[in-house]
Design an enzyme around this catalytic site. Structure first.
Site: not given
Length: 558
Positions: A89, A110, A175, A306, A491
């Protein structure tokens, strides 16, 4: 529960203007065709849909009737790429509005490890300030920060050219808001259990506070099960998972106050879009003398992916809801009469859970062997070689791995050789590449669809932050040893199901076309910059301008 109610409840609470929404087509004024001589749009709307893979876009494209249908009728690049290897992400969002690969944004994952930090927790979250006392990257006890982003964003460049340009960034995740919003955003915020929040010490504007209260109230209300659209019936199959329970037949019902389930539902996207619309109206974005930028990070698709996978009833409902919510959002913008341009893409793709893959024609899909966990692997090697522990740091069974700084040069050499050999020998490991090998490999300038494994990993390698070596799992090895309710798929791999994302542009009067050749998310910044006549130093970015004009004219102005 009807999908449409989710898209309007917060807007109504925030008293957003709806005048003109739904006007008959023949009552609208004539639309001027966009040409190279057209003035810049007054508002750029940059949207990231977290985990919206090219596969999802292709699968549901014929079912869209709302906002995604509008974008799919614009300038479409169905084979966009988050070209780098660490498809997570934070790295993905760092590429969208900077024009740079993670190798240059510095956002390599991340989480990465900095063994020199003073605190005991050596793991560093991509969007934190680890120097703040009494903070940790784990459990949400960190100080959110943009400090780790090494390059400017589009908004930063717009503000540097004209301080009157307004930049607002709203997202489901911190983020996303931070990596796309940059350092100079006028307002930057993300969802949390109390509604909306921002950096420590930041006071939300009155409208943001109003939006926050409305969102908090929505979180506090219990939600009944959502209706299943007719064309989602074929997805409605229960898939047993480890530790009991099933996924695949969910309807997003939840108890009041359950923030986790709120985030993993279409409600969270509706909250971000409603807040973004309210802030646009309050700040009059797109109504001044310069071009403004509204950034929206929609996270629900990622949370759904997820927690339940990409192919169940849950994702089907989410795709329908996202389409409708974007349609409502665009209708509100249309009603203002503002000349606005939209770009929509994703921070990464995603892959379904192996249990469903094995039922749907891919019997080789599997979960990762827990023995590949860096703590377990490091302990085994340390005991064999008589080395101090902990020996190896990593955020999971793949990606960047960091050797202890307590090792002598001879110990380090021996440990690296043993660890690399053990990882390479494992049947689930595709490759192991050292940091030294990556440092000596140039960043590729070729089309991302023909990049080698080394090319992908190099675009994620930053000498200041990357590991001593990188572990790459084989295709369709899910790096979650056991599935449990709330976390079944993920992912982050180098494979195209995680790299490929749609890149869609739309502006009223822009002639539609589709270009199936591979382009990259790093191409978005120079493309938008050209659209608003913003000079960009091509030597300081990795992307190139994409011509949005069909025919001999070009939107990529010199």
């Amino acid at each position: 529960m009807k999908l449409k109610s989710l898209t309007t409840v917060l807007a109504a609470t925030l008293c957003l203007a709806t005048a003109g929404v739904g006007l008959a087509q023949d009552s609208a004024p004539p639309v001027a065709k966009v040409t190279a001589a057209s003035p810049p749009p007054k508002l750029i709307v940059a949207i990231s849909v977290d985990q919206f893979s090219a596969d999802l876009f292709a699968e549901y494209r014929s079912h869209y009737t709302g906002g995604l249908a509008r974008l799919a009728s614009g300038v479409v690049f169905p084979a966009g790429y988050q070209s780098h290897g660490a498809t997570e992400t934070c790295p993905g969002h760092s590429t969208i509005l900077t024009g740079n690969h993670p190798a240059h944004t510095g956002i390599i994952a991340n989480n990465y490890f900095d063994l020199s930090v003073a605190r005991s927790d050596k793991r560093v979250y991509c969007a934190e300030d680890e120097t703040v006392p009494d903070t940790s990257s784990g459990g949400g006890k960190y100080a959110a920060s943009v400090n780790h982003l090494m390059v400017p964003t589009l908004g930063d460049l717009m503000k540097a050219r004209d301080p009157k340009a307004q930049v607002v960034s709203v997202a489901g995740k911190d983020r996303a808001a931070i990596m796309m919003g940059g350092r100079k955003a006028d307002e930057l915020m993300w969802l949390f259990p109390g509604g909306l929040t921002s950096y420590r010490g930041t006071t939300l504007s009155p409208v943001a506070q109003q939006a926050s209260s409305a969102i908090a109230a929505a979180i506090g209300q219990a939600r009944p099960a959502m209706d299943l659209p007719a064309d989602c019936a074929s997805h409605d199959i229960a898939i047993p998972i480890d530790k009991g329970g099933t996924v695949g037949t969910g309807r997003f019902q939840r108890d009041g106050g359950d923030f986790r389930r709120f985030m993993a539902s279409p409600e969270s996207d509706g909250a971000v879009l409603a807040a973004g619309a309210a802030l646009r109206a309050a700040r009059k974005l797109g109504e001044g003398g310069t071009t403004d930028l509204l950034i929206l990070g929609l996270s629900a698709t990622d949370y759904v992916g997820h927690s339940t996978g990409t192919e169940g009833a849950e994702m089907c409902i989410q795709m329908h809801a996202l389409d409708q919510q974007l349609g409502d959002f665009f209708a509100r913008l249309d009603a203002t009469g503002i000349d606005y341009a939209v770009v929509l893409t994703a921070d990464h793709g995603g892959h379904d859970l192996p249990e469903r893959n094995r039922q749907n024609a891919w019997p080789a899909a599997e979960r990762v062997d827990a023995a590949l966990d860096p703590e377990a692997m490091g302990k085994a090697v340390a005991e064999k070689l008589g080395l101090p522990q902990p020996l190896l740091y990593g955020d999971g069974p793949f990606g960047d791995m960091y050797l202890s700084k307590a090792l002598t040069p001879a110990q380090r050499k021996a440990a690296l050789a043993e660890l690399v050999a053990r990882y390479r020998a494992h049947r689930q490991v595709e490759a192991v590449v050292t940091g030294e090998e990556l440092a000596n490999h140039p960043i590729s300038k070729r089309s991302p669809d023909v990049w080698t494994l080394m090319d992908k990993l190099r675009a994620s390698y930053n000498a200041q932050r990357s590991g001593d070596f990188v572990v790459v799992l084989k295709p369709r090895v899910t790096p979650i040893p056991e599935s449990g309710l709330g976390y079944v798929a993920t992912h982050g791999s180098v494979w195209d199901y995680d790299r490929r994302v749609p890149i869609l542009f739309w502006r009223k009067g822009l002639t539609a076309f589709e270009q199936p050749n591979a382009v990259m998310t790093v191409d978005i910044l120079p493309t938008l910059a050209a659209l608003i006549d913003l000079p960009v130093d091509a030597a300081k970015i990795d992307g190139r301008c994409l011509d949005l004009l069909s025919g001999p004219e070009s939107s990529c102005r010199p």
